[in-house]
Design an enzyme around this catalytic site. Structure first.
Site: not given
Length: 105
Positions: A46, A56, A99
């Site tokens: 994403h 989110y 991340e």
């Protein structure tokens, strides 16, 4: 605003993809060894869509609102709590995957 994230998205296919992923996530809660890497990979993927960690919560709120509307009278505090927890697992693992992907660049 997250609507810009969907400018290049086939919105007719998006609900099917989302429901498919939710189905996998709910079923996968019994086997997190398999589920968690899938969610992390999804989060990494994403990145190319411009999804950021701050998006989110908005998606989660929208998801819960849609589920509440769909379930109608079946929606209650227990259902809301369960779906909130499921989305929490999904989003935290996707964020972690993103991340990790960013740290590899």
């Amino acid at each position: 605003e997250i609507s810009v994230l969907f400018e290049q998205t086939d919105m007719a296919a998006q609900p099917v993809k989302l429901l498919g992923m939710l189905d996998k996530a709910v079923k996968g809660l019994q086997n997190t060894e398999t589920l968690l890497p899938v969610l992390r990979n999804l989060g990494a993927m994403h990145i190319k869509y411009g999804v950021k960690e701050e998006h989110y919560p908005f998606v989660g709120q929208s998801l819960l609102a849609v589920l509440k509307e769909i379930l109608g009278d079946e929606w209650n505090e227990g259902v809301a709590d369960s779906w909130t927890k499921v989305y929490g697992v999904i989003s935290s693992e996707m964020i972690q995957g993103a991340e990790l992907q960013r740290s590899n660049f």
